[in-house]
Scaffold this motif. Structure first.
Motif, PDB file in Angstrom:
ATOM      1  N   TYR A 151      47.405  73.813 -35.476  1.00  0.00           N
ATOM      2  CA  TYR A 151      48.195  74.279 -34.332  1.00  0.00           C
ATOM      3  C   TYR A 151      47.695  73.723 -33.008  1.00  0.00           C
ATOM      4  O   TYR A 151      48.180  74.130 -31.954  1.00  0.00           O
ATOM      5  CB  TYR A 151      48.204  75.810 -34.290  1.00  0.00           C
ATOM      6  CG  TYR A 151      48.811  76.409 -35.542  1.00  0.00           C
ATOM      7  CD1 TYR A 151      50.192  76.534 -35.674  1.00  0.00           C
ATOM      8  CD2 TYR A 151      48.016  76.801 -36.603  1.00  0.00           C
ATOM      9  CE1 TYR A 151      50.756  77.052 -36.826  1.00  0.00           C
ATOM     10  CE2 TYR A 151      48.570  77.319 -37.762  1.00  0.00           C
ATOM     11  CZ  TYR A 151      49.936  77.442 -37.873  1.00  0.00           C
ATOM     12  OH  TYR A 151      50.490  77.937 -39.018  1.00  0.00           O
ATOM     13  N   ASP A 152      46.733  72.785 -33.054  1.00  0.00           N
ATOM     14  CA  ASP A 152      46.231  72.291 -31.776  1.00  0.00           C
ATOM     15  C   ASP A 152      47.261  71.417 -31.059  1.00  0.00           C
ATOM     16  O   ASP A 152      47.103  71.086 -29.890  1.00  0.00           O
ATOM     17  CB  ASP A 152      44.879  71.591 -31.927  1.00  0.00           C
ATOM     18  CG  ASP A 152      44.897  70.372 -32.842  1.00  0.00           C
ATOM     19  OD1 ASP A 152      45.917  69.669 -32.890  1.00  0.00           O
ATOM     20  OD2 ASP A 152      43.861  70.113 -33.489  1.00  0.00           O
ATOM     21  N   HIS A 153      48.357  71.060 -31.749  1.00  0.00           N
ATOM     22  CA  HIS A 153      49.438  70.346 -31.074  1.00  0.00           C
ATOM     23  C   HIS A 153      50.011  71.196 -29.947  1.00  0.00           C
ATOM     24  O   HIS A 153      50.501  70.662 -28.940  1.00  0.00           O
ATOM     25  CB  HIS A 153      50.538  69.997 -32.079  1.00  0.00           C
ATOM     26  CG  HIS A 153      51.395  68.843 -31.653  1.00  0.00           C
ATOM     27  ND1 HIS A 153      52.134  68.835 -30.501  1.00  0.00           N
ATOM     28  CD2 HIS A 153      51.612  67.631 -32.235  1.00  0.00           C
ATOM     29  CE1 HIS A 153      52.777  67.700 -30.381  1.00  0.00           C
ATOM     30  NE2 HIS A 153      52.477  66.944 -31.417  1.00  0.00           N
ATOM     31  N   ALA A 154      49.950  72.517 -30.099  1.00  0.00           N
ATOM     32  CA  ALA A 154      50.450  73.404 -29.058  1.00  0.00           C
ATOM     33  C   ALA A 154      49.665  73.238 -27.759  1.00  0.00           C
ATOM     34  O   ALA A 154      50.193  73.461 -26.666  1.00  0.00           O
ATOM     35  CB  ALA A 154      50.380  74.861 -29.525  1.00  0.00           C
ATOM     36  N   VAL A 155      48.408  72.852 -27.874  1.00  0.00           N
ATOM     37  CA  VAL A 155      47.584  72.560 -26.703  1.00  0.00           C
ATOM     38  C   VAL A 155      47.856  71.137 -26.208  1.00  0.00           C
ATOM     39  O   VAL A 155      48.029  70.889 -25.009  1.00  0.00           O
ATOM     40  CB  VAL A 155      46.089  72.755 -27.047  1.00  0.00           C
ATOM     41  CG1 VAL A 155      45.189  72.267 -25.908  1.00  0.00           C
ATOM     42  CG2 VAL A 155      45.812  74.222 -27.350  1.00  0.00           C
ATOM     43  N   ARG A 156      47.933  70.191 -27.143  1.00  0.00           N
ATOM     44  CA  ARG A 156      48.165  68.795 -26.771  1.00  0.00           C
ATOM     45  C   ARG A 156      49.538  68.577 -26.160  1.00  0.00           C
ATOM     46  O   ARG A 156      49.763  67.567 -25.483  1.00  0.00           O
ATOM     47  CB  ARG A 156      47.975  67.892 -28.003  1.00  0.00           C
ATOM     48  CG  ARG A 156      46.529  67.862 -28.487  1.00  0.00           C
ATOM     49  CD  ARG A 156      46.296  66.834 -29.588  1.00  0.00           C
ATOM     50  NE  ARG A 156      46.836  67.239 -30.868  1.00  0.00           N
ATOM     51  CZ  ARG A 156      47.876  66.661 -31.469  1.00  0.00           C
ATOM     52  NH1 ARG A 156      48.512  65.656 -30.879  1.00  0.00           N
ATOM     53  NH2 ARG A 156      48.289  67.079 -32.649  1.00  0.00           N
ATOM     54  N   ASN A 157      50.474  69.515 -26.369  1.00  0.00           N
ATOM     55  CA  ASN A 157      51.784  69.425 -25.719  1.00  0.00           C
ATOM     56  C   ASN A 157      51.665  69.251 -24.209  1.00  0.00           C
ATOM     57  O   ASN A 157      52.550  68.679 -23.570  1.00  0.00           O
ATOM     58  CB  ASN A 157      52.608  70.696 -25.979  1.00  0.00           C
ATOM     59  CG  ASN A 157      53.180  70.738 -27.382  1.00  0.00           C
ATOM     60  OD1 ASN A 157      53.196  69.738 -28.088  1.00  0.00           O
ATOM     61  ND2 ASN A 157      53.648  71.902 -27.794  1.00  0.00           N
ATOM     62  N   CYS A 158      50.608  69.775 -23.648  1.00  0.00           N
ATOM     63  CA  CYS A 158      50.429  69.736 -22.194  1.00  0.00           C
ATOM     64  C   CYS A 158      49.870  68.401 -21.707  1.00  0.00           C
ATOM     65  O   CYS A 158      49.632  68.242 -20.505  1.00  0.00           O
ATOM     66  CB  CYS A 158      49.510  70.872 -21.757  1.00  0.00           C
ATOM     67  SG  CYS A 158      50.226  72.511 -22.024  1.00  0.00           S
ATOM     68  N   GLY A 159      49.660  67.453 -22.624  1.00  0.00           N
ATOM     69  CA  GLY A 159      49.204  66.132 -22.238  1.00  0.00           C
ATOM     70  C   GLY A 159      47.708  65.934 -22.279  1.00  0.00           C
ATOM     71  O   GLY A 159      47.219  64.836 -21.982  1.00  0.00           O
ATOM     72  N   VAL A 160      46.953  66.958 -22.646  1.00  0.00           N
ATOM     73  CA  VAL A 160      45.497  66.854 -22.638  1.00  0.00           C
ATOM     74  C   VAL A 160      44.985  66.073 -23.842  1.00  0.00           C
ATOM     75  O   VAL A 160      45.656  65.947 -24.873  1.00  0.00           O
ATOM     76  CB  VAL A 160      44.838  68.245 -22.617  1.00  0.00           C
ATOM     77  CG1 VAL A 160      45.195  68.989 -21.345  1.00  0.00           C
ATOM     78  CG2 VAL A 160      45.226  69.051 -23.859  1.00  0.00           C
ATOM     79  N   HIS A 161      43.783  65.598 -23.723  1.00  0.00           N
ATOM     80  CA  HIS A 161      43.071  64.914 -24.803  1.00  0.00           C
ATOM     81  C   HIS A 161      41.997  65.853 -25.331  1.00  0.00           C
ATOM     82  O   HIS A 161      41.229  66.431 -24.548  1.00  0.00           O
ATOM     83  CB  HIS A 161      42.434  63.627 -24.263  1.00  0.00           C
ATOM     84  CG  HIS A 161      41.507  62.968 -25.230  1.00  0.00           C
ATOM     85  ND1 HIS A 161      41.921  62.450 -26.440  1.00  0.00           N
ATOM     86  CD2 HIS A 161      40.160  62.745 -25.170  1.00  0.00           C
ATOM     87  CE1 HIS A 161      40.886  61.931 -27.080  1.00  0.00           C
ATOM     88  NE2 HIS A 161      39.811  62.100 -26.330  1.00  0.00           N
ATOM     89  N   LEU A 162      41.956  66.024 -26.654  1.00  0.00           N
ATOM     90  CA  LEU A 162      40.939  66.882 -27.257  1.00  0.00           C
ATOM     91  C   LEU A 162      39.662  66.084 -27.472  1.00  0.00           C
ATOM     92  O   LEU A 162      39.667  65.023 -28.096  1.00  0.00           O
ATOM     93  CB  LEU A 162      41.426  67.457 -28.585  1.00  0.00           C
ATOM     94  CG  LEU A 162      42.632  68.398 -28.522  1.00  0.00           C
ATOM     95  CD1 LEU A 162      42.915  68.983 -29.906  1.00  0.00           C
ATOM     96  CD2 LEU A 162      42.423  69.517 -27.521  1.00  0.00           C
TER      97      LEU A 162
END
Length: 403
Positions: A151-162
């Motif tokens: 589900y980390d795509h939900a965070v990456r939706n905002c354009g950030v890099h993990l």
């Protein structure tokens, strides 16, 4: 996962032939039948089942209690200003779970996106419009490698890099001016080398907000305030799992300033990254009702009932020669009794996956799951009496395998 039924077309919509019979009425005929309630699933050729798996989204998670449906129906009959309702329900929920602030979201994944957006934009309306273009904003989110999850795509939706780390030293070396947030997946707490309390401490040390995804982590009930009290700046929960609210609802809890920013990134505000993550008035009121009901219930009594159901299924399966069954409780997510059933698949000529399919295709249909070559049965989403049905069907299936 499971085979689909063959569909027959009737009035332009699918209807099941093999299970419901070729004479299934078209929707128009059913609608004309005023003498009985419509059986929508039958009309559509969708086959309900006994949930012997758990609160999995693909299996439509939990069933809402009557009181929750009454709240939803109540809300459906009135107009209100959505922001005002958001405010009042957020305040009530924050009080109930001992959090500084709270909001209802369209699921836990939505809460991840809105929480991330909040730490990136703060109250800056222009930044909200710009997302996911991070020009002028921080652009990195630190996460432990062992905490990468589906589900980390939900965070990456905002354009950030993990940015992946494994140790405290890694984190201390990689945190910097670009670090917007530190993301924690609660289910994998013990798998990471930086566990929850230390993770929070590191966030405080470096002035970086921490977000804990605890979507499936009630029960126990005190998890609803454990992690905010621990110091996580934001915590997410699913609304439609253990709390038994609407499946399309969730909770975002935490710091007042970050919840305020998350609200501005969410509907009814337009031109924001969260505009599509709409929560209607019915879901909000239903989520509040579900939470109040969940907090008021006798959790010890419910646990005893889950243990009883699990033992009914365990003892029935274990009575089959060559079959071993035990009861276990996952340490964090889905922290309720489950039954694990194993056998020699080669000797019996049927794998756990095949037993899952047999249960799903049989009568009544039962949804279970397999894991590491074992049949795993979750008892907490069953309705009263269904444990006996599941126990009987599993035993019958395993006895056929044995013969």
């Amino acid at each position: 996962m499971w085979s689909r039924r063959h569909f027959l077309r009737s009035a332009g919509l699918p209807a099941v032939g093999g299970f419901f019979g070729a004479g299934t009425a078209p929707i128009s005929a059913a609608a004309a039948d005023r003498g009985r309630a419509r059986d929508y699933f039958r009309e559509l050729g969708v086959r309900p089942f006994i949930n012997a798996a758990g609160t999995y989204t693909a299996m439509t998670a939990s069933l809402m209690p009557r009181e929750v449906m009454e709240a939803i129906n109540y809300a459906s009959e009135h107009y209100v200003m959505l922001d005002e309702l958001h405010d009042r329900i957020g305040e009530r929920i924050a009080t109930l779970v001992h959090s500084e602030a709270a909001m209802v979201t369209s699921g836990a994944a939505s809460a991840l996106t809105l929480g991330t957006a909040a730490v990136l934009t703060g109250m800056d309306r222009q930044k909200m419009i710009d997302l996911p273009n991070l020009t002028g904003m921080k652009s990195e989110v630190i996460i432990q490698k062992s905490h990468r999850f589906g589900y980390d795509h939900a965070v990456r939706n905002c354009g950030v890099h993990l940015v992946e780390v494994e140790t405290r030293d890694d984190l201390e070396r990689l945190v910097g001016d670009k670090t917007a947030m530190m993301l924690f997946y609660n289910n994998n707490n013990k798998e990471g080398r930086i566990q929850d309390e230390e993770f929070v401490q590191l966030g405080k040390k470096h002035g970086v907000p921490t977000l804990n995804d605890a979507a499936a982590d009630v029960p126990p009930v005190d998890n609803l305030w454990k992690y905010t009290k621990m110091g996580f700046d934001l915590v997410t929960f699913s609304g439609g799992k253990g709390i038994r609210g609407p499946q399309s609802a969730g909770l975002l809890l935490g710091r007042k300033d970050l919840i305020a920013a998350a609200r501005l990134n969410a509907p009814p505000n337009g031109n924001t990254i969260g505009r599509g993550l709409k929560v209607n008035k019915e879901e909000m009121v239903g989520m509040l009702a579900a939470l109040e009901l969940y907090l008021a219930k006798d959790h010890a009594q419910e646990q005893r009932e889950f243990e009883r159901r699990a033992d009914v299924i365990r003892s029935s399966a274990a009575a089959v020669p060559g079959v071993t069954a035990d009861v276990f409780v996952p340490e964090i997510a889905n922290h309720v009794p489950h039954v694990r059933i194993t056998w020699d698949a080669k000797a019996k000529g049927m794998t756990a996956d095949e037993v899952v399919k047999s249960l799903r295709d049989g009568e009544p249909s039962i949804g279970a799951r397999s894991e590491n070559d074992a049949l795993v049965v979750g008892v907490w989403m069953m309705r009263p009496g269904e444990d006996k049905i599941v126990a009987r069907r599993i035993r019958q299936t395993l006895e056929r395998v044995s013969s």
